[in-house]
Design an enzyme around this catalytic site. Structure first.
Site, PDB file in Angstrom:
ATOM      1  CB  CYS A   1       3.167  16.703  -7.994  1.00 22.67           C
ATOM      2  SG  CYS A   1       2.046  17.786  -9.119  1.00 22.67           S
TER       3      CYS A   1
ATOM      4  CG  HIS B   1      -2.018  -1.039   1.077  1.00 23.27           C
ATOM      5  ND1 HIS B   1      -2.792  -1.615   2.193  1.00 23.27           N
ATOM      6  CD2 HIS B   1      -2.630  -1.607  -0.027  1.00 23.27           C
ATOM      7  CE1 HIS B   1      -3.549  -2.314   1.852  1.00 23.27           C
ATOM      8  NE2 HIS B   1      -3.632  -2.369   0.368  1.00 23.27           N
TER       9      HIS B   1
ATOM     10  CB  SER C   1      -9.042  -6.875   9.931  1.00 20.18           C
ATOM     11  OG  SER C   1      -9.018  -6.298   8.815  1.00 20.18           O
TER      12      SER C   1
ATOM     13  CB  ALA D   1       1.964  -9.115  16.553  1.00 14.24           C
TER      14      ALA D   1
ATOM     15  CG  ASN E   1      -5.753 -10.946  14.664  1.00 15.01           C
ATOM     16  OD1 ASN E   1      -6.122 -10.246  15.363  1.00 15.01           O
ATOM     17  ND2 ASN E   1      -5.733 -10.360  13.317  1.00 15.01           N
TER      18      ASN E   1
ATOM     19  CB  CYS F   1       4.079  20.152  -7.085  1.00 22.99           C
ATOM     20  SG  CYS F   1       5.104  19.740  -8.603  1.00 22.99           S
TER      21      CYS F   1
HETATM   22  P1  NAD Z   1      -7.013  -3.485  10.306  1.00 21.01           P
HETATM   23  O1  NAD Z   1      -6.881  -2.296  11.198  1.00 21.01           O
HETATM   24  O2  NAD Z   1      -8.170  -3.849   9.611  1.00 21.01           O
HETATM   25  O3  NAD Z   1      -6.718  -4.937  11.205  1.00 21.01           O
HETATM   26  C1  NAD Z   1      -5.803  -5.033  12.401  1.00 21.01           C
HETATM   27  C2  NAD Z   1      -5.728  -6.439  12.820  1.00 21.01           C
HETATM   28  O4  NAD Z   1      -4.657  -6.491  13.877  1.00 21.01           O
HETATM   29  C3  NAD Z   1      -6.988  -7.014  13.521  1.00 21.01           C
HETATM   30  O5  NAD Z   1      -7.395  -8.110  13.120  1.00 21.01           O
HETATM   31  C4  NAD Z   1      -6.550  -6.824  15.019  1.00 21.01           C
HETATM   32  O6  NAD Z   1      -7.425  -7.893  15.756  1.00 21.01           O
HETATM   33  C5  NAD Z   1      -5.117  -7.182  14.896  1.00 21.01           C
HETATM   34  N1  NAD Z   1      -4.312  -6.690  16.286  1.00 21.01           N
HETATM   35  C6  NAD Z   1      -4.427  -5.609  16.642  1.00 21.01           C
HETATM   36  N2  NAD Z   1      -3.591  -5.446  17.509  1.00 21.01           N
HETATM   37  C7  NAD Z   1      -2.797  -6.514  17.376  1.00 21.01           C
HETATM   38  C8  NAD Z   1      -1.594  -7.038  17.985  1.00 21.01           C
HETATM   39  N3  NAD Z   1      -0.803  -6.331  19.137  1.00 21.01           N
HETATM   40  N4  NAD Z   1      -0.851  -8.226  17.659  1.00 21.01           N
HETATM   41  C9  NAD Z   1      -1.574  -8.741  16.562  1.00 21.01           C
HETATM   42  N5  NAD Z   1      -2.723  -8.461  16.167  1.00 21.01           N
HETATM   43  C10 NAD Z   1      -3.155  -7.195  16.265  1.00 21.01           C
HETATM   44  O7  NAD Z   1      -5.426  -3.615   9.365  1.00 21.01           O
HETATM   45  P2  NAD Z   1      -5.377  -4.178   7.877  1.00 21.01           P
HETATM   46  O8  NAD Z   1      -6.014  -5.516   8.057  1.00 21.01           O
HETATM   47  O9  NAD Z   1      -3.741  -4.030   8.014  1.00 21.01           O
HETATM   48  O10 NAD Z   1      -6.241  -3.392   7.293  1.00 21.01           O
HETATM   49  C11 NAD Z   1      -6.198  -2.006   7.348  1.00 21.01           C
HETATM   50  C12 NAD Z   1      -5.571  -0.936   6.147  1.00 21.01           C
HETATM   51  O11 NAD Z   1      -5.121   0.195   6.791  1.00 21.01           O
HETATM   52  C13 NAD Z   1      -4.186  -1.447   5.656  1.00 21.01           C
HETATM   53  O12 NAD Z   1      -4.570  -1.089   4.275  1.00 21.01           O
HETATM   54  C14 NAD Z   1      -3.137  -0.646   6.398  1.00 21.01           C
HETATM   55  O13 NAD Z   1      -2.189  -0.486   5.268  1.00 21.01           O
HETATM   56  C15 NAD Z   1      -3.650   0.701   6.594  1.00 21.01           C
HETATM   57  N6  NAD Z   1      -3.199   0.845   7.783  1.00 21.01           N
HETATM   58  C16 NAD Z   1      -1.831   1.019   8.234  1.00 21.01           C
HETATM   59  C17 NAD Z   1      -1.388   1.400   9.364  1.00 21.01           C
HETATM   60  C18 NAD Z   1       0.079   1.520   9.333  1.00 21.01           C
HETATM   61  O14 NAD Z   1       0.871   1.621   8.584  1.00 21.01           O
HETATM   62  N7  NAD Z   1       0.885   1.092  10.762  1.00 21.01           N
HETATM   63  C19 NAD Z   1      -2.174   1.510  10.460  1.00 21.01           C
HETATM   64  C20 NAD Z   1      -3.650   1.746  10.263  1.00 21.01           C
HETATM   65  C21 NAD Z   1      -4.081   1.274   9.193  1.00 21.01           C
END
Ligand code: NAD
Length: 254
Positions: free
Chosen positions: A132, A124, A193, A236, A217, A152
């Site tokens: 830009c 992503h 998720s 995690a 998870n 830009c």
């Molecule tokens: P999501 O927010 O939909 O799901 C997060 C998952 O992580 C959930 O299933 C939750 O139960 C689990 N979780 C929470 N804390 C945890 C832990 N300590 N250990 C293990 N599991 C844990 O996230 P997604 O599926 O990545 O999709 C969301 C979208 O938003 C993605 O495209 C992501 O790139 C983006 N996003 C990115 C960030 C980042 O860059 N850190 C933060 C928020 C959202």
């Protein structure tokens, strides 16, 4: 294999990784929660103030870039403070042992790379660069001044190089990750998720190719009862570290 004896499952998962000719990890926002970056579901987090469906779409950005930039600014502050946690470190360790070919991350926070991961696909995009919306000229975030939204030299607004809802996945990231998923033998799915497409097809592609799916998870997901072979429920930071320790133990014995 469902929920059961964690120790046996952990050893089995470690053996799978040691024996696999090609292992991958797919990571999501959950792996960075312990670094202080909220996922979409954390209570009291960023996403309670900025509904991803209202702020996180390309059409919202096109209609009102100034509004969406208020969210980018908040995200940037959080990401700037975040540091890799034990889960990022443990995956980096597996890569340095030569047992984790590539980390496919949905995250835009750069934390795998900061931890010295050797091969990361940014599915992503990444928040460290901006482009830009008119002439595609690219800038590094740290080189920009205070102006919000940043512009830009051509006068148009810049957008972080992250994939918003409604935007295409960077073609190379899409191609490479789907190719790897179709030939991997083990896939670690950590902190996602699995609700965001097409990233959520990666475990299905891997499973179809015969790979073992190991999921970590804090709660079961859409994958847990369908494609996951071994599910570890918990944070995690602790569980990925335990898995990497087991793998290291097996490698040291052989
Ligand atoms: P999501 O927010 O939909 O799901 C997060 C998952 O992580 C959930 O299933 C939750 O139960 C689990 N979780 C929470 N804390 C945890 C832990 N300590 N250990 C293990 N599991 C844990 O996230 P997604 O599926 O990545 O999709 C969301 C979208 O938003 C993605 O495209 C992501 O790139 C983006 N996003 C990115 C960030 C980042 O860059 N850190 C933060 C928020 C959202």
């Amino acid at each position: 294999m469902g929920l059961g004896n964690v120790e046996i499952m952990s050893t089995t998962a470690a053996e799978i990784i040691c024996q696999s000719k090609l292992s991958l990890a797919l990571t999501g926002a959950g792996i960075s929660v312990e670094s202080g970056i909220p996922d979409f579901r954390s209570r009291g987090g960023l996403w309670e103030r900025f509904d991803p469906m209202e702020y996180g779409t390309i059409s919202a950005f096109q209609a009102n870039p100034e509004k969406v930039w208020t969210m980018f600014q908040e995200m940037e502050k959080i990401i700037r403070r975040a540091r890799p946690n034990p889960a990022h470190k443990a995956l980096g360790r597996l890569q340095h042992m030569g047992l984790l070919h590539t980390i496919i991350t949905q995250n835009i926070d750069n934390l795998h790379q900061e931890e010295g991961a050797t091969s990361v696909i940014e599915y992503h995009g990444n928040s460290k660069t901006l482009s830009c919306i008119s002439c595609d000229r690219q800038y590094r975030l740290e080189k920009l001044g205070e102006e919000i939204p940043p512009r830009c030299t051509c006068g148009q607004i810049l957008k972080p190089d992250v994939v918003l809802f409604g935007e295409a996945i960077p073609p190379r990231a899409l191609r490479e990750s789907h190719e790897l998923a179709s030939s991997c033998e083990a896939l670690l799915v950590i902190g996602t998720s699995a609700q965001v497409a097409p990233a959520n097809t990666i475990p299905l592609i891997a499973k179809k190719a015969g790979a073992s799916i190991i999921e970590i998870n804090v709660e079961p997901t859409l994958l847990t009862s369908s494609v996951t072979d071994i599910f570890f429920q918990g944070r995690a930071g602790e569980l990925v570290t335990k898995l990497a320790d087991e793998v290291e133990g097996i490698m040291n014995q052989s």
